[in-house]
Design a protein around this motif. Structure first.
Motif, PDB file in Angstrom:
ATOM      1  N   UNK A 162      33.445  59.799  56.614  1.00 40.61           N
ATOM      2  CA  UNK A 162      34.054  60.730  55.671  1.00 40.61           C
ATOM      3  C   UNK A 162      34.752  60.000  54.537  1.00 40.61           C
ATOM      4  N   UNK A 163      35.309  58.830  54.842  1.00 41.87           N
ATOM      5  CA  UNK A 163      36.059  58.072  53.852  1.00 41.87           C
ATOM      6  C   UNK A 163      35.714  56.600  53.975  1.00 41.87           C
ATOM      7  N   UNK A 164      35.800  55.880  52.865  1.00 43.85           N
ATOM      8  CA  UNK A 164      35.458  54.462  52.900  1.00 43.85           C
ATOM      9  C   UNK A 164      36.498  53.641  53.656  1.00 43.85           C
ATOM     10  N   UNK A 165      37.635  54.249  53.984  1.00 51.03           N
ATOM     11  CA  UNK A 165      38.647  53.549  54.780  1.00 51.03           C
ATOM     12  C   UNK A 165      38.324  53.599  56.267  1.00 51.03           C
ATOM     13  N   UNK A 166      37.391  54.471  56.651  1.00 53.40           N
ATOM     14  CA  UNK A 166      37.050  54.634  58.058  1.00 53.40           C
ATOM     15  C   UNK A 166      35.924  53.681  58.446  1.00 53.40           C
ATOM     16  N   UNK A 167      35.795  53.398  59.755  1.00 53.19           N
ATOM     17  CA  UNK A 167      34.640  52.631  60.199  1.00 53.19           C
ATOM     18  C   UNK A 167      33.373  53.489  60.156  1.00 53.19           C
ATOM     19  N   UNK A 191      37.375  39.898  50.281  1.00 47.72           N
ATOM     20  CA  UNK A 191      36.797  39.595  51.588  1.00 47.72           C
ATOM     21  C   UNK A 191      37.427  40.459  52.678  1.00 47.72           C
ATOM     22  N   UNK A 192      38.737  40.670  52.589  1.00 47.97           N
ATOM     23  CA  UNK A 192      39.421  41.495  53.585  1.00 47.97           C
ATOM     24  C   UNK A 192      38.966  42.948  53.481  1.00 47.97           C
ATOM     25  N   UNK A 193      38.845  43.445  52.252  1.00 47.29           N
ATOM     26  CA  UNK A 193      38.383  44.824  52.065  1.00 47.29           C
ATOM     27  C   UNK A 193      36.960  44.993  52.568  1.00 47.29           C
ATOM     28  N   UNK A 194      36.100  43.997  52.297  1.00 42.90           N
ATOM     29  CA  UNK A 194      34.709  44.061  52.762  1.00 42.90           C
ATOM     30  C   UNK A 194      34.634  44.074  54.282  1.00 42.90           C
ATOM     31  N   UNK A 195      35.461  43.280  54.928  1.00 46.11           N
ATOM     32  CA  UNK A 195      35.469  43.247  56.393  1.00 46.11           C
ATOM     33  C   UNK A 195      35.879  44.605  56.960  1.00 46.11           C
ATOM     34  N   UNK A 196      36.894  45.223  56.354  1.00 46.45           N
ATOM     35  CA  UNK A 196      37.312  46.550  56.813  1.00 46.45           C
ATOM     36  C   UNK A 196      36.208  47.580  56.595  1.00 46.45           C
ATOM     37  N   UNK A 197      35.539  47.484  55.462  1.00 46.67           N
ATOM     38  CA  UNK A 197      34.522  48.483  55.108  1.00 46.67           C
ATOM     39  C   UNK A 197      33.272  48.382  55.969  1.00 46.67           C
ATOM     40  N   UNK A 198      33.089  47.251  56.662  1.00 49.33           N
ATOM     41  CA  UNK A 198      31.864  47.048  57.444  1.00 49.33           C
ATOM     42  C   UNK A 198      32.068  47.262  58.947  1.00 49.33           C
ATOM     43  N   UNK A 199      33.216  47.787  59.321  1.00 42.67           N
ATOM     44  CA  UNK A 199      33.436  48.068  60.743  1.00 42.67           C
ATOM     45  C   UNK A 199      32.484  49.170  61.202  1.00 42.67           C
ATOM     46  N   UNK A 200      31.902  48.970  62.370  1.00 44.39           N
ATOM     47  CA  UNK A 200      30.987  49.958  62.932  1.00 44.39           C
ATOM     48  C   UNK A 200      31.482  50.320  64.325  1.00 44.39           C
ATOM     49  N   UNK A 201      31.680  51.610  64.565  1.00 41.60           N
ATOM     50  CA  UNK A 201      32.103  52.051  65.886  1.00 41.60           C
ATOM     51  C   UNK A 201      30.983  51.822  66.890  1.00 41.60           C
ATOM     52  N   UNK A 202      31.317  51.449  68.114  1.00 38.42           N
ATOM     53  CA  UNK A 202      30.289  51.383  69.158  1.00 38.42           C
ATOM     54  C   UNK A 202      29.599  52.736  69.299  1.00 38.42           C
ATOM     55  N   UNK A 203      28.326  52.687  69.660  1.00 37.85           N
ATOM     56  CA  UNK A 203      27.514  53.905  69.700  1.00 37.85           C
ATOM     57  C   UNK A 203      28.164  55.000  70.530  1.00 37.85           C
ATOM     58  N   UNK A 204      28.854  54.642  71.624  1.00 39.42           N
ATOM     59  CA  UNK A 204      29.450  55.647  72.518  1.00 39.42           C
ATOM     60  C   UNK A 204      30.586  56.390  71.846  1.00 39.42           C
ATOM     61  N   UNK A 205      31.207  55.796  70.843  1.00 39.61           N
ATOM     62  CA  UNK A 205      32.351  56.414  70.191  1.00 39.61           C
ATOM     63  C   UNK A 205      31.918  57.338  69.055  1.00 39.61           C
TER      64      UNK A 205
END
Length: 963
Positions: free
Chosen positions: A320-325, A949-963
């Motif tokens: 929904x938002x770029x701040x989310x994983x 680099x810090x912003x890019x790392x946050x933006x690329x978080x991926x929730x595990x499939x189960x979540x």
């Protein structure tokens, strides 16, 4: 999966020749071949096989192996068939008792110094030495070590209990292939391929007699440390396992092949993708490929591993938002999410609040559908492409002068040229296969003029040296080209007959009066351009009087505030000297990516429908309205900079970006980031979570060129087939994903194969009217225009007349860029590419190519470095009026004092945070090549780089499939 049926792909032993027909008999069979053809090739064409080891049809005959001997009536001895030309009435015998004894004896000598580990050798089943031993009937080897002694050889590590001085260990330094001296038969094919095909001269034969061996560079060098550019020509030429792909060693000998087209630069090389099942084993340049003629570079030949890299995203994701994983979802949920957002944006902000960006890396068919998506589904013309930020001035400039937006020649044309101008291009790094063909012509005697601020390799390298290097100051292209034209006109060197017959008289009169003005003289412009007047005058005289003159140019011409003006100046220069409409001449833009030409052809610009026809023209719109069943907006849409500006202002809210990374590739990175952050729906359709995806709400996984069907159009207007080598890892080809998105928006498209999309392109676009997959399969490729008038395509443009009728000379007034140096920013930054990397590096950074270029470096002249206390390898701060970054320095005299240079392949450097928003006056092509900067010592990455680099790392978080 149906494979393309290969035409005759045999190795005929020696290259083809042209000449008068000659008839001879070989083993009683009559055969007619061109004069100059070798007896070996004539026999092969007659269906007769003569054993060979040192001969291959990609290099000239050498005559060293003595396996191909024949008998010729009336001649003494047994000449080598590879070096013996045919003669009228010649009678040749290839199979006699004498020849069989000789060949067995020769083969016995080879085998006596070769390891007999055939069953475990990586070349088993793909070894010419093995094949020839069988063909000559070798059954045993009589050479044995004397009792209590040893037999000299190169393959045994130890002999008679002592180390073997002739043995050399395998060289595995190159990431893609090995060199095993123990299996070398010293046929010299690799050395000759490096010289004749690639033109690098990295290999040689050191030693004499039994001590001879292949050497890469100096005696202590390995392949990685040598001048080898890893093009693969030596590996392809090697008849044994001496030079062998590591992929074949690991995966085995391939069992099937599919012909497809490389997805890197604009040369458009054809390859055989060789596989075991659906496992790609290697890419081999296809000898019948009309763009590359069986050659390749390190990227196309070896750097395909990105397609299976662990970073690749294979499932759709949303947030929904770029701040989310990111959250992995099904295709239906992702497409439904995207469609709902886009519809909501249009309902709230109007139909013009969304748009698309097409990709120059995707196929023609995929690009066509993306621009159709915005015009037929979004109902606006908000479409743009990375082609605009590189070669849009080519389209404008050549369209104005010649009447068509593309180069004039095919690549074969360079074989007939006498004088070449290379301006604003670095072919050995950016277009290496074409560069090899150019260097071959230069070694044959053609002359070269290089116009570039930097000393590129073509200025001086192995057996190649430019007659003139006009090392101009960045930003002064127009002044230099005009000065060349001034010399030609004022010294009476123009082609008056061509101008009178082929060009507009009134336009010529205006241009002649303009260009003859003394203010364009080399002496008047020398202080501005930095090019010595005498050198420039000599270059102009050479181009005007040297015979067939060809001009090749790249982004160093187009990516300027006067890019379109320079292109028109180049066209003026070609018309001025009559260098249009035949082989060996012409104006040739070297396109940066594999389908830059195609993305332009397919209507990716906001003001043009496919085929370069303006959207305001009612008759053109009517063609597409009938085909698509919708009304097309007559107003041109937004270019990328306009989209970003409108986003910041709150008026543009959604974008579908296919295969393009605008956050890394477009100028003024901070402005791009601000525009993307202001949008409510950014859809990225790509292989990897690229830099743009940091600001995305929907990620749709893409398919690599190995996983799709379609076509690419290269820099010479050649339409090549892209064939599916394996099933898409993400489940869908890219055109299918675009169709699913369109249908989620209510479009109702029902294509089942890209062939149907090409049929629609042909039905609506005159220059493609004769193109279909059956034609491409039959002919291999065609160059547009391909239609009823040109059913076989058009290798050379403007032969009998210009597309616009008469060629139009255009006044090219030099106007200095608004980007100026000064006390705060005294240096000029220009940018470019390097051989091992490609564009933003998303593909090549995920291959072993990083061994040659693991980070962007700043090239700086030693004088400028000394003034600033900078030493080799130091971190430096690179600052401009737009921003700053940090990278390591490389001291070199390739650049002149006052000029610095870097590449843009690595996102941790983000070179485009430095570049400005100045652009070409006609097309908005960004001015990447001229930025005023300052260089100073630094302790490491800047605060901005660390925050990015810090912003890019946050933006690329991926929730595990189960979540």
């Amino acid at each position: 999966m149906k494979d393309f049926i290969l035409p005759d792909d045999r190795d005929l032993g020696t290259p083809a020749k042209s000449g008068a027909p000659v008839t001879l008999t070989i083993d009683g069979a009559s055969i007619t071949v061109p004069e100059g053809t070798s007896v070996m090739r004539a026999a092969a064409l007659a269906g007769l096989s003569i054993p060979k080891l040192c001969a291959t049809d990609s290099v000239e005959a050498f005559g060293s192996c003595r396996l191909c001997v024949v008998e010729i009536e009336g001649r003494r001895g047994t000449p080598a068939s590879c070096t013996t030309p045919v003669a009228e009435g010649m009678a040749v015998r290839t199979q006699t008792d004498k020849l069989r004894r000789l060949r067995r004896g020769v083969m016995e000598l080879y085998i006596s110094d070769h390891p007999l580990d055939c069953l475990t050798c990586a070349a088993n089943g793909d070894c010419e030495l093995q094949d020839m031993a069988g063909e000559v009937g070798l059954r045993d080897v009589r050479y044995e070590a004397p009792e209590g002694g040893s037999l000299a050889n190169h393959f045994a590590q130890r002999e008679a209990g002592a180390p073997n001085p002739q043995y050399m260990a395998k060289d595995e330094s190159n990431p893609y292939f090995t060199y095993d001296p123990s299996k070398c038969i010293v046929c010299s094919r690799c050395v000759r391929a490096c010289e004749e095909v690639q033109g690098t001269f990295a290999l040689t034969i050191e030693g004499r007699g039994f001590d001879s061996r292949v050497c890469a560079g100096g005696s202590l060098d390995d392949f990685l440390a040598s001048d080898c550019v890893s093009c693969g020509a030596c590996v392809q030429a090697c008849p044994t396992a001496t030079l062998q792909e590591k992929s074949v060693i690991e995966l085995g000998t391939p069992s099937r092949s599919v012909v497809t087209t490389c997805a890197y630069c604009g040369v458009g090389c054809s390859f055989k993708a060789e596989l075991n099942g659906d496992q790609l084993v290697r890419m081999v340049p296809w000898k019948d490929g009309k763009a590359n003629r069986g050659h390749s570079c390190v990227k196309g030949r070896f750097a395909y591993g990105y397609a299976s890299h662990k970073d690749r995203i294979l499932s759709p994701m949303i947030r929904d938002s770029i701040d989310e994983p990111w959250r992995e979802v099904s295709w239906d949920e992702a497409l439904g999410f995207a469609a709902t957002r886009l519809k909501g944006i249009q309902d709230k902000h109007g139909k013009n609040s969304v748009g698309v960006i097409t990709s120059s890396r995707c196929t023609n068919e995929e690009t066509y559908l993306v621009q159709k998506l915005t015009r037929a589904v979004f109902r606006n013309n908000n479409t743009d492409t990375c082609a605009r930020v590189c070669h849009s001035p080519t389209g404008y400039g050549l369209g104005q002068t010649f009447g068509t937006s593309a180069g004039t020649q095919d690549f074969d044309s360079v074989e007939q040229t006498d004088v070449v101008i290379v301006i604003g291009a670095n072919p050995t790094d950016g277009h290496p296969v074409f560069a090899s063909r150019l260097k071959k012509r230069l070694r044959q005697g053609a002359k070269l003029i290089v116009i570039d601020p930097r000393r590129i390799d073509l200025v001086r390298s192995a057996h190649v040296e430019a007659s003139h290097h006009l090392a101009l100051r960045p930003g002064t292209n127009v002044a230099v080209v005009s000065a060349l034209a001034h010399v030609i006109v004022t010294e009476g060197l123009e082609d008056t007959a061509f101008i009178a017959e082929r060009c507009d008289g009134d336009a010529w009169d205006d241009y002649r009066a303009f260009i003859a003005d003394p203010r364009h003289a080399p002496e008047a412009t020398e202080a501005l351009t930095g090019v010595p007047a005498a050198e420039l005058r000599a270059a102009a005289r050479l181009f005007a009087t040297g015979g067939n003159g060809a001009i090749y140019y790249g982004l160093g011409v187009t990516e300027h505030s006067q890019g379109s003006t320079t292109v028109m100046g180049i066209a003026n220069l070609a018309m001025l000297t009559g260098n249009i409409g035949r082989e060996g001449v012409g104006v040739n833009p070297l396109r940066g990516q594999n389908n830059v030409q195609g993305s332009c052809d397919m209507g990716s610009f906001p003001h043009e429908l496919p085929g370069y026809r303006h959207v305001k023209n009612a008759d053109v719109r009517a063609i597409f309205e009938k085909a698509w069943g919708v009304e097309i907006d007559p107003e041109p849409g937004l270019r990328i900079p306009n989209m970003l500006d409108a986003a910041v202002e709150g008026e543009f809210k959604g974008i579908y970006c296919q295969g393009e990374d605008i956050l890394q590739s477009d100028p003024d990175t901070k402005h791009v980031a601000a525009g993307l952050a202001a949008m409510d729906c950014v859809i990225v359709h790509d292989l990897f979570l690229n830099e743009t995806a940091n600001y995305a709400h929907v990620f749709l996984p893409g398919s690599s060129f190995l996983e799709k069907n379609g076509t690419f159009t290269n820099a010479e207007r050649r339409i090549n087939r892209v064939r599916k080598v394996m099933a898409p890892k993400n489940g869908y080809e890219d055109w299918e994903v675009t169709q699913m998105l369109a249908n989620a928006m209510g479009a109702g498209w029902n294509y089942t194969h890209p062939e149907q999309i090409m049929a629609e392109i042909a039905a609506t676009t005159p220059s493609f009217a004769g193109v279909d997959y059956a034609v491409l399969d039959q002919k291999g490729s065609v160059q547009w225009p391909c239609n009823e008038d040109h059913p076989d395509g058009t290798p050379l443009m403007h032969v009998d007349g210009f597309v616009r009728g008469k060629g139009r000379f255009i006044v090219t007034e030099y106007i200095a860029t608004a980007e100026r140096t000064g006390p705060r920013f005294p240096l000029l930054l220009t940018t470019g590419r390097i051989l091992s990397q490609y564009n933003v590096g998303a593909q090549t950074r995920r291959t072993e190519n990083t061994v040659w270029h693991e980070a962007d470096l700043l090239e700086i002249h030693p004088h400028d470095a000394e003034q600033r206390g900078v030493k080799e390898g130091d971190w430096v701060r690179l600052a401009s009026r737009s921003g700053e970054t940090a990278l390591r320095a490389h001291l070199t005299d390739r650049v002149a004092p006052g000029v610095v240079y870097t590449t843009f392949h690595h996102p941790d450097t983000q070179a485009n945070v430095i570049t400005t928003d100045f652009s070409d006056w006609a097309t908005n092509c960004p001015e990447y090549k001229v930025t005023a900067v300052q260089v100073s010592p630094s302790n490491g990455p800047t605060d901005w780089q660390e925050e990015y680099a810090a912003q890019a790392a946050r933006a690329r978080r991926i929730l595990p499939a189960a979540e």
